[in-house]
Motif scaffolding. Structure first.
Motif, PDB file in Angstrom:
ATOM      1  N   ILE A   1    -101.983  44.663  25.499  1.00 63.46           N
ATOM      2  CA  ILE A   1    -101.196  44.729  26.426  1.00 63.46           C
ATOM      3  C   ILE A   1    -100.192  43.431  26.457  1.00 63.46           C
ATOM      4  N   THR A   2    -100.953  42.368  26.583  1.00 62.88           N
ATOM      5  CA  THR A   2    -100.269  41.087  26.745  1.00 62.88           C
ATOM      6  C   THR A   2    -100.057  40.329  25.338  1.00 62.88           C
ATOM      7  N   LEU A   3    -100.374  41.275  24.073  1.00 60.51           N
ATOM      8  CA  LEU A   3     -99.909  40.694  22.927  1.00 60.51           C
ATOM      9  C   LEU A   3    -100.507  39.079  22.788  1.00 60.51           C
ATOM     10  N   LYS A   4    -101.668  39.096  23.257  1.00 55.81           N
ATOM     11  CA  LYS A   4    -102.454  37.746  23.019  1.00 55.81           C
ATOM     12  C   LYS A   4    -103.632  37.962  22.273  1.00 55.81           C
ATOM     13  N   PRO A   5    -103.892  37.011  21.583  1.00 53.53           N
ATOM     14  CA  PRO A   5    -105.253  37.396  20.534  1.00 53.53           C
ATOM     15  C   PRO A   5    -106.438  37.448  21.462  1.00 53.53           C
ATOM     16  N   TYR A   6    -107.255  38.407  21.180  1.00 53.93           N
ATOM     17  CA  TYR A   6    -108.462  38.645  21.812  1.00 53.93           C
ATOM     18  C   TYR A   6    -109.302  37.536  22.442  1.00 53.93           C
ATOM     19  N   ALA A   7    -109.555  36.561  21.534  1.00 49.34           N
ATOM     20  CA  ALA A   7    -110.382  35.475  21.869  1.00 49.34           C
ATOM     21  C   ALA A   7    -109.560  34.575  22.868  1.00 49.34           C
ATOM     22  N   THR A   8    -108.176  34.526  22.467  1.00 48.69           N
ATOM     23  CA  THR A   8    -107.390  33.842  23.911  1.00 48.69           C
ATOM     24  C   THR A   8    -107.423  34.471  25.303  1.00 48.69           C
ATOM     25  N   VAL A   9    -107.734  35.761  25.204  1.00 49.68           N
ATOM     26  CA  VAL A   9    -107.776  36.779  26.566  1.00 49.68           C
ATOM     27  C   VAL A   9    -109.157  36.264  27.021  1.00 49.68           C
ATOM     28  N   ARG A  10    -110.066  36.228  26.346  1.00 45.70           N
ATOM     29  CA  ARG A  10    -111.427  36.128  26.989  1.00 45.70           C
ATOM     30  C   ARG A  10    -111.706  34.392  27.325  1.00 45.70           C
ATOM     31  N   TRP A  11    -111.018  33.713  26.667  1.00 45.40           N
ATOM     32  CA  TRP A  11    -111.206  32.230  27.039  1.00 45.40           C
ATOM     33  C   TRP A  11    -110.432  32.075  28.653  1.00 45.40           C
ATOM     34  N   LYS A  12    -109.086  32.487  28.309  1.00 49.13           N
ATOM     35  CA  LYS A  12    -108.282  32.584  29.514  1.00 49.13           C
ATOM     36  C   LYS A  12    -108.868  33.214  30.832  1.00 49.13           C
ATOM     37  N   TYR A  13    -109.275  34.199  30.621  1.00 48.90           N
ATOM     38  CA  TYR A  13    -110.022  34.947  31.747  1.00 48.90           C
ATOM     39  C   TYR A  13    -111.183  34.089  32.196  1.00 48.90           C
ATOM     40  N   SER A  14    -112.167  33.651  31.102  1.00 51.19           N
ATOM     41  CA  SER A  14    -113.170  32.796  31.588  1.00 51.19           C
ATOM     42  C   SER A  14    -112.663  31.592  32.752  1.00 51.19           C
ATOM     43  N   ASN A  15    -111.718  30.989  32.016  1.00 50.41           N
ATOM     44  CA  ASN A  15    -111.293  29.910  32.812  1.00 50.41           C
ATOM     45  C   ASN A  15    -110.717  30.143  34.124  1.00 50.41           C
ATOM     46  N   ALA A  16    -110.006  31.248  34.145  1.00 53.13           N
ATOM     47  CA  ALA A  16    -109.352  31.780  35.247  1.00 53.13           C
ATOM     48  C   ALA A  16    -110.271  31.956  36.444  1.00 53.13           C
TER      49      ALA A  16
END
Lengths: 347, 172
Positions: B143-158
């Motif tokens: 959906i966000t057109l972001k790499p999977y790893a980036t999504v995981r990492w950003k979610y974790s940080n958030a």
């Protein structure tokens, strides 16, 4: 707070804040359906608005019968002498129908299979016979009445009309595409040139299309330049090597200089067959100046053997003769007559 | 709502069944609203986006390819949100002007959303919103057109930031 609590709270807040107005969406859907329907209706209405005025204007056009004053227009034709000279020798080839005609000379013998219009100085003969026609000019216009002296159409013309082409077999030739779609721009419009009918062979009843219209290779700036020889493009059949060019149409001259009745009529009588029906588009161009303030519907400006240019729209669209006739529900006769009436407009 | 059920609903919408649209609207309006809100930071704009999203679903249902109906709808919502921002219609602050509109009563209950806005980056916000509605990291990635790893990492940080701010402990 744990992660789960946070996520649940976010979700709950979003759900609580989210609008609960599906009815609005439903209304918009219904409205959009109506709008779509309205748009279609509007488009239809707009099309009708565009089409109806023109058609009604055309339909309401009253064609005045020719009067003596109209016949005088022919006097200003500059090139009749050349026609006369060239056709004197061939005067026997044409048979005047009108008993009142005194001097008749064949002007040209243009013919196009299906959509031809012919002209005389005292009016435009508008028959469109399948056969070749010869058109005569009545040079005693004063004797003319409302009834335009008939021009004789001789389907079996056997004599040559032009010496240069007299010996050429009169074969049906391939038409050269003409400038049907060109806008009436003075510098762009080529001068139509039409062939004097080669008549050294008998033309049977079903003989068709003996004339070739093509554009003169030279440009002119005045309508009154007289008859000039027109070289034939190499793509044309050899049988058409020599042609007689009637006065080349100069739209430049016409639109920028030709603002008088005499000039217009001269144009009409000296050029080939192109019809232009026009309404004032108030565009300020030279063409509309001619009609400015006049109650007109259309005007014959110019014509050639193959094309009718109908500049009735605001965009100076050009149309084929078939399209014109189809749209206007008029006959060639109507258009020609209307064009002649239009020449009465004098600035 | 399961994926198959959602697909059926989309098919019904393709046949111009407003009841189906209503059903999917009720199921997903919160999610769409949340995503719009983290972009626009405006309740009124978010409501408009919710409305436009489902209107778009209605009109573009024919173009839907059987894939992931929720992700499709959220992509529409996200695109509309971005369009809204590009058109300069967003409110950058939840100022008094916003509080005077019809959404006032709702805004008072959006503590966590406001925390989201003030604490997280835009990308983190939308990831958290989507994740809270059950989207997987891979779906969020699409959906966000972001790499999977980036999504995981950003979610974790958030989520760490949010836990810290809320005074709780991280269960991860």
């Amino acid at each position: 707070m744990t992660e789960k609590n946070i996520l649940d709270k976010i979700k709950a807040e979003c759900n609580a804040s989210a609008p609960d107005n599906f009815s609005e969406i439903e209304n918009q859907i219904k409205t959009s359906k109506k709008n779509r329907r309205n748009i279609i209706l509007k488009i239809s209405a707009a099309a009708a608005v565009i089409a109806v005025p023109f058609l009604s204007v055309i339909a309401s056009q009253k064609f005045k019968p020719m009067g003596p004053e109209d016949i005088k227009l022919a006097e200003v034709t500059a090139d009749t002498s050349e026609y006369t000279e060239e056709t004197d020798d061939n005067s026997n080839t044409t048979k005047p129908v009108s008993e009142k005609e005194t001097e008749e000379s064949t002007v040209t013998v243009p013919h196009v299979e299906s959509q031809m219009a012919h002209k005389t100085e005292n009016g435009l003969k508008t028959e469109l016979p399948p056969q070749s026609q010869s058109i005569t000019k009545n040079q005693t216009q004063k004797e003319s009445s409302h009834n335009i002296p008939s021009t004789e159409i001789i389907p079996t013309t056997t004599k040559k009309v032009h010496p240069d082409i007299s010996d050429k077999p009169h074969t049906s030739s391939t038409r050269k595409p003409s400038h049907t779609t060109k806008p009436v721009v003075s510098s762009e419009i080529e001068s139509p040139c039409h062939t004097i009918l080669t008549t050294n062979q008998e033309i049977s009843d079903n003989h068709t299309s003996q004339c070739i219209t093509e554009h003169c290779p030279y440009e002119t700036t005045s309508a009154a330049q007289g008859t000039q020889p027109c070289s034939v493009p190499q793509t044309l059949p050899k049988t058409d090597t020599t042609k007689e060019c009637t006065v080349p149409v100069s739209f430049t001259g016409y639109h920028t200089e030709c603002t008088t009745k005499e000039c217009i009529s001269e144009q009409l009588l000296s050029v080939n067959l192109i019809f232009a029906a026009s309404q004032d588009d108030h565009s300020g161009n030279s063409k509309s100046k001619i009609y400015e303030g006049k109650d007109y519907n259309y005007i014959v400006t110019d014509y050639d053997l193959y094309n009718v240019q109908l500049n009735y729209s605001r965009h100076s669209e050009t149309h084929s003769i078939d399209e014109v006739l189809k749209k206007t529900k008029l006959t060639i006769d109507d258009l020609i007559e209307a064009g002649l009436n239009a020449t009465k407009i004098e600035k | 709502m399961e994926k198959e059920e959602l697909n059926d609903i989309i098919l019904r919408i393709q046949k111009k069944d407003t009841k189906a649209l209503e059903k999917i609207y009720n199921d997903m309006k919160g999610c769409v609203y949340g995503l719009a809100y983290v972009y626009t930071k405006s309740h009124s704009d978010s409501e408009d986006i919710v409305q436009n999203t489902f209107l778009r679903v209605w009109s573009k249902a024919d173009t839907y390819k059987k894939d992931n109906p929720k992700a499709w709808i959220m992509t529409i919502a996200r695109n509309l949100s971005i369009d809204n921002i590009n058109q300069g219609k967003r409110f950058t602050e939840l100022d008094e002007n916003i509080r005077t509109d019809d959404c006032y009563s709702k805004i008072t209950d959006t503590d966590m959303l406001n925390t989201l806005l003030s604490t997280l980056e835009e990308t983190e916000r939308e990831i958290v919103i989507l994740y809270s509605y059950g989207f997987s990291h891979s779906e969020i990635s699409k959906i966000t057109l972001k790499p999977y790893a980036t999504v995981r990492w950003k979610y974790s940080n958030a989520i760490k930031k949010l836990i810290k701010i809320s005074g709780g402990e991280n269960n991860d």
